[in-house]
Motif scaffolding. Structure first.
Motif, PDB file in Angstrom:
ATOM      1  N   GLY A  21       0.810  -1.215   0.000  1.00 38.06           N
ATOM      2  CA  GLY A  21       0.000   0.000   0.000  1.00 38.06           C
ATOM      3  C   GLY A  21       0.842   1.262   0.000  1.00 38.06           C
ATOM      4  N   SER A  22       2.120   1.123  -0.347  1.00 41.01           N
ATOM      5  CA  SER A  22       3.044   2.255  -0.312  1.00 41.01           C
ATOM      6  C   SER A  22       3.783   2.364  -1.630  1.00 41.01           C
ATOM      7  CB  SER A  22       4.055   2.073   0.829  1.00 41.01           C
ATOM      8  OG  SER A  22       5.106   3.012   0.729  1.00 41.01           O
ATOM      9  N   ARG A  23       4.130   3.598  -2.012  1.00 40.86           N
ATOM     10  CA  ARG A  23       4.920   3.828  -3.211  1.00 40.86           C
ATOM     11  C   ARG A  23       6.355   4.211  -2.848  1.00 40.86           C
ATOM     12  NH1 ARG A  23       3.255   8.258  -5.544  1.00 40.86           N
ATOM     13  NH2 ARG A  23       4.236   7.844  -7.552  1.00 40.86           N
ATOM     14  N   GLU A  24       6.792   3.776  -1.653  1.00 37.27           N
ATOM     15  CA  GLU A  24       8.168   4.014  -1.241  1.00 37.27           C
ATOM     16  C   GLU A  24       9.126   3.341  -2.228  1.00 37.27           C
ATOM     17  OE1 GLU A  24      10.121   5.491   1.148  1.00 37.27           O
ATOM     18  OE2 GLU A  24       8.349   6.678   1.613  1.00 37.27           O
ATOM     19  N   VAL A  25      10.237   4.011  -2.524  1.00 37.45           N
ATOM     20  CA  VAL A  25      11.146   3.529  -3.548  1.00 37.45           C
ATOM     21  C   VAL A  25      11.737   2.165  -3.207  1.00 37.45           C
ATOM     22  CG1 VAL A  25      13.110   4.781  -2.546  1.00 37.45           C
ATOM     23  CG2 VAL A  25      13.154   4.121  -4.960  1.00 37.45           C
ATOM     24  N   TRP A  26      12.055   1.948  -1.909  1.00 41.10           N
ATOM     25  CA  TRP A  26      12.671   0.672  -1.546  1.00 41.10           C
ATOM     26  C   TRP A  26      11.692  -0.482  -1.705  1.00 41.10           C
ATOM     27  CZ3 TRP A  26      17.583   0.783  -1.720  1.00 41.10           C
ATOM     28  CH2 TRP A  26      18.277   1.932  -1.337  1.00 41.10           C
ATOM     29  N   THR A  27      10.417  -0.239  -1.413  1.00 38.28           N
ATOM     30  CA  THR A  27       9.401  -1.273  -1.614  1.00 38.28           C
ATOM     31  C   THR A  27       9.310  -1.636  -3.086  1.00 38.28           C
ATOM     32  OG1 THR A  27       8.140  -0.374   0.243  1.00 38.28           O
ATOM     33  CG2 THR A  27       6.986  -1.873  -1.245  1.00 38.28           C
ATOM     34  N   MET A  28       9.283  -0.614  -3.940  1.00 41.00           N
ATOM     35  CA  MET A  28       9.201  -0.841  -5.374  1.00 41.00           C
ATOM     36  C   MET A  28      10.438  -1.572  -5.891  1.00 41.00           C
ATOM     37  SD  MET A  28       6.308   0.412  -6.186  1.00 41.00           S
ATOM     38  CE  MET A  28       5.089   1.657  -5.743  1.00 41.00           C
ATOM     39  N   LEU A  29      11.618  -1.195  -5.386  1.00 38.15           N
ATOM     40  CA  LEU A  29      12.855  -1.828  -5.833  1.00 38.15           C
ATOM     41  C   LEU A  29      12.896  -3.302  -5.470  1.00 38.15           C
ATOM     42  CD1 LEU A  29      15.555   0.899  -5.046  1.00 38.15           C
ATOM     43  CD2 LEU A  29      14.734   0.179  -7.282  1.00 38.15           C
ATOM     44  N   ILE A  30      12.423  -3.623  -4.269  1.00 39.48           N
ATOM     45  CA  ILE A  30      12.414  -5.032  -3.844  1.00 39.48           C
ATOM     46  C   ILE A  30      11.481  -5.844  -4.728  1.00 39.48           C
ATOM     47  CG2 ILE A  30      11.743  -6.596  -1.989  1.00 39.48           C
ATOM     48  CD1 ILE A  30      12.701  -4.432  -0.009  1.00 39.48           C
ATOM     49  N   GLY A  31      10.266  -5.321  -4.962  1.00 43.74           N
ATOM     50  CA  GLY A  31       9.327  -6.020  -5.827  1.00 43.74           C
ATOM     51  C   GLY A  31       9.866  -6.199  -7.230  1.00 43.74           C
ATOM     52  N   ALA A  32      10.470  -5.149  -7.782  1.00 49.68           N
ATOM     53  CA  ALA A  32      11.026  -5.226  -9.132  1.00 49.68           C
ATOM     54  C   ALA A  32      12.206  -6.197  -9.191  1.00 49.68           C
ATOM     55  CB  ALA A  32      11.468  -3.836  -9.582  1.00 49.68           C
ATOM     56  N   ALA A  33      13.043  -6.187  -8.158  1.00 55.35           N
ATOM     57  CA  ALA A  33      14.207  -7.077  -8.142  1.00 55.35           C
ATOM     58  C   ALA A  33      13.782  -8.541  -8.121  1.00 55.35           C
ATOM     59  CB  ALA A  33      15.083  -6.759  -6.932  1.00 55.35           C
ATOM     60  N   LEU A  34      12.756  -8.851  -7.336  1.00 52.05           N
ATOM     61  CA  LEU A  34      12.271 -10.236  -7.267  1.00 52.05           C
ATOM     62  C   LEU A  34      11.742 -10.697  -8.621  1.00 52.05           C
ATOM     63  CD1 LEU A  34      10.474 -10.215  -3.791  1.00 52.05           C
ATOM     64  CD2 LEU A  34      12.650 -11.292  -4.373  1.00 52.05           C
ATOM     65  N   LEU A  35      10.995  -9.833  -9.304  1.00 53.39           N
ATOM     66  CA  LEU A  35      10.491 -10.199 -10.633  1.00 53.39           C
ATOM     67  C   LEU A  35      11.608 -10.275 -11.654  1.00 53.39           C
ATOM     68  CD1 LEU A  35       7.690 -10.813 -11.939  1.00 53.39           C
ATOM     69  CD2 LEU A  35       7.675 -10.141  -9.530  1.00 53.39           C
ATOM     70  N   GLY A  36      12.645  -9.443 -11.482  1.00 53.50           N
ATOM     71  CA  GLY A  36      13.787  -9.522 -12.386  1.00 53.50           C
ATOM     72  C   GLY A  36      14.493 -10.860 -12.282  1.00 53.50           C
ATOM     73  N   VAL A  37      14.690 -11.338 -11.058  1.00 54.51           N
ATOM     74  CA  VAL A  37      15.313 -12.645 -10.850  1.00 54.51           C
ATOM     75  C   VAL A  37      14.408 -13.749 -11.385  1.00 54.51           C
ATOM     76  CG1 VAL A  37      16.099 -14.279  -9.108  1.00 54.51           C
ATOM     77  CG2 VAL A  37      16.650 -11.852  -8.870  1.00 54.51           C
ATOM     78  N   ALA A  38      13.100 -13.630 -11.142  1.00 52.10           N
ATOM     79  CA  ALA A  38      12.147 -14.623 -11.656  1.00 52.10           C
ATOM     80  C   ALA A  38      12.175 -14.669 -13.177  1.00 52.10           C
ATOM     81  CB  ALA A  38      10.736 -14.300 -11.160  1.00 52.10           C
ATOM     82  N   CYS A  39      12.331 -13.504 -13.793  1.00 52.81           N
ATOM     83  CA  CYS A  39      12.398 -13.442 -15.253  1.00 52.81           C
ATOM     84  C   CYS A  39      13.601 -14.216 -15.786  1.00 52.81           C
ATOM     85  CB  CYS A  39      12.459 -11.981 -15.702  1.00 52.81           C
ATOM     86  SG  CYS A  39      12.656 -11.746 -17.476  1.00 52.81           S
ATOM     87  N   THR A  40      14.765 -14.026 -15.170  1.00 53.08           N
ATOM     88  CA  THR A  40      15.959 -14.731 -15.627  1.00 53.08           C
ATOM     89  C   THR A  40      15.814 -16.239 -15.428  1.00 53.08           C
ATOM     90  OG1 THR A  40      17.060 -14.490 -13.472  1.00 53.08           O
ATOM     91  CG2 THR A  40      17.407 -12.753 -15.084  1.00 53.08           C
ATOM     92  N   PHE A  41      15.162 -16.630 -14.323  1.00 54.48           N
ATOM     93  CA  PHE A  41      14.936 -18.063 -14.076  1.00 54.48           C
ATOM     94  C   PHE A  41      14.035 -18.650 -15.154  1.00 54.48           C
ATOM     95  CE2 PHE A  41      12.132 -21.360 -12.362  1.00 54.48           C
ATOM     96  CZ  PHE A  41      13.063 -22.326 -12.004  1.00 54.48           C
ATOM     97  N   LEU A  42      12.959 -17.944 -15.492  1.00 57.79           N
ATOM     98  CA  LEU A  42      12.023 -18.446 -16.499  1.00 57.79           C
ATOM     99  C   LEU A  42      12.681 -18.526 -17.878  1.00 57.79           C
ATOM    100  CD1 LEU A  42       8.752 -16.579 -15.468  1.00 57.79           C
ATOM    101  CD2 LEU A  42       9.229 -19.018 -15.245  1.00 57.79           C
ATOM    102  N   ILE A  43      13.515 -17.542 -18.203  1.00 53.38           N
ATOM    103  CA  ILE A  43      14.205 -17.572 -19.492  1.00 53.38           C
ATOM    104  C   ILE A  43      15.081 -18.813 -19.605  1.00 53.38           C
ATOM    105  CG2 ILE A  43      16.017 -16.440 -20.847  1.00 53.38           C
ATOM    106  CD1 ILE A  43      14.900 -13.754 -19.854  1.00 53.38           C
ATOM    107  N   GLU A  44      15.858 -19.068 -18.560  1.00 58.08           N
ATOM    108  CA  GLU A  44      16.740 -20.235 -18.578  1.00 58.08           C
ATOM    109  C   GLU A  44      15.935 -21.531 -18.529  1.00 58.08           C
ATOM    110  OE1 GLU A  44      20.650 -22.084 -18.457  1.00 58.08           O
ATOM    111  OE2 GLU A  44      19.717 -20.257 -19.240  1.00 58.08           O
ATOM    112  N   PHE A  45      14.834 -21.537 -17.763  1.00 53.58           N
ATOM    113  CA  PHE A  45      14.008 -22.736 -17.649  1.00 53.58           C
ATOM    114  C   PHE A  45      13.419 -23.128 -19.003  1.00 53.58           C
ATOM    115  CE2 PHE A  45       9.826 -24.716 -17.027  1.00 53.58           C
ATOM    116  CZ  PHE A  45      10.178 -25.794 -16.234  1.00 53.58           C
TER     117      PHE A  45
END
Length: 298
Positions: free
Chosen positions: A54-78
């Protein structure tokens, strides 16, 4: 040069160096567009981070984006390994699906919030001087983005310096790397994790489009200029830094987009290398048959 111009150019240079260094290894692995995939795929991570916190704090957004970035690389390799599709097809399927998911989440759950795909894609490096980091005592530490990107650059330099041999071997000759006991999968994920970190840290200020341009253009230019990886890393970082400074002054002269101007300079650098490179340039290749004919005639 006023202080705002200094911060804008410094931010562009820091992002350029981070992206250029990683881009060299991506080009050698023929995965240059992974940065583009990650930059698009982080959109649902940003939305989900907002919905859960429920917040637009930059660190919250960065954590969410970082997790999806790692998930993206996993899916590409998978998909590449398990489904045995080509790497470029795996990249295309993954990032388009995740990006579309992010757009759907925005339209359904965050339509009335100042949170949209344009913020992620385009950014605005000219606004960097406005995002000041103030300490509790009121001390002005300068733009927050400079500290974030500077910290990422330090981590990347340590990563590449300490593990240069492993990155070199797994990029140039994965079969030999496996034969001597190196895990190509592990180093793939470590490199992709570094790409995700850099992309996520940079897109808020400069936008994903410029991140992709810096991750592909300067390394491609350096690739045409040298066959030595260490020289390629240095030339790539230098080309990105020059493009950032020159692009800023071009945008100032034209009263246009800074990110767009930097991207244009990157394109011009590649064009010049393509034509005038002493070993791989268009003119050099045209001179080679003439030199051979003269040698045979003698």
């Amino acid at each position: 040069m006023n202080i705002d111009a200094f911060w804008i150019i410094l931010t562009g240079a820091l992002v350029a160096i981070c992206c250029s260094l990683l881009g060299c290894f991506l080009i050698l692995r023929r995965m240059a567009m992974v940065g583009d995939a990650i930059s698009h795929a982080v959109l649902p991570g940003i939305v989900l981070a907002f919905l859960f916190s429920g917040s637009r704090e930059v660190w919250t957004m960065l954590i969410g984006a970082a997790l999806l970035g790692v998930a993206c690389t996993f899916l590409i390799e998978f998909f590449h390994k398990k489904a045995r599709v080509q790497a470029d097809a795996s990249i295309g399927v993954t990032f388009t699906t995740l990006f579309a998911l992010g757009i759907i989440l925005i339209s359904v759950y965050a339509g009335k919030v100042d949170l949209d795909q344009d913020c992620v894609l385009y950014g605005e490096i000219a606004y960097v001087p406005l995002d000041i980091w103030l300490t509790e005592s009121g001390l002005n530490m300068g733009p927050r983005t400079v500290w974030i990107i500077g910290g990422v650059l330090v981590l990347l330099l340590l990563f590449i310096t300490v593990f240069y041999k492993q990155l070199y071997l797994t990029s140039f000759d994965p079969a030999f790397a496996t034969a001597i006991g190196l895990s190509t999968t592990l180093w793939y994920y470590l490199l992709m994790g570094a790409v995700s970190l850099t992309t996520v840290a940079a897109f808020e200020s400069v936008g994903a489009i410029l991140v992709v341009a810096l991750m592909v253009g300067p390394p491609a230019t350096a690739y045409l200029l040298t066959d030595d990886l260490k020289k390629m890393l240095v030339l790539s970082a230098l080309a990105g830094t020059i493009a950032s400074a020159a692009g800023f002054y071009l945008a100032l002269w034209l009263n246009g987009s800074v990110a767009g101007a930097i991207s244009v300079i990157i394109g011009l650098q590649f064009l010049l290398a393509f034509v005038f490179s002493p070993s791989h340039g268009l003119l050099a290749k045209r001179r080679q048959p003439i030199a051979v004919m003269k040698a045979n005639a003698v």
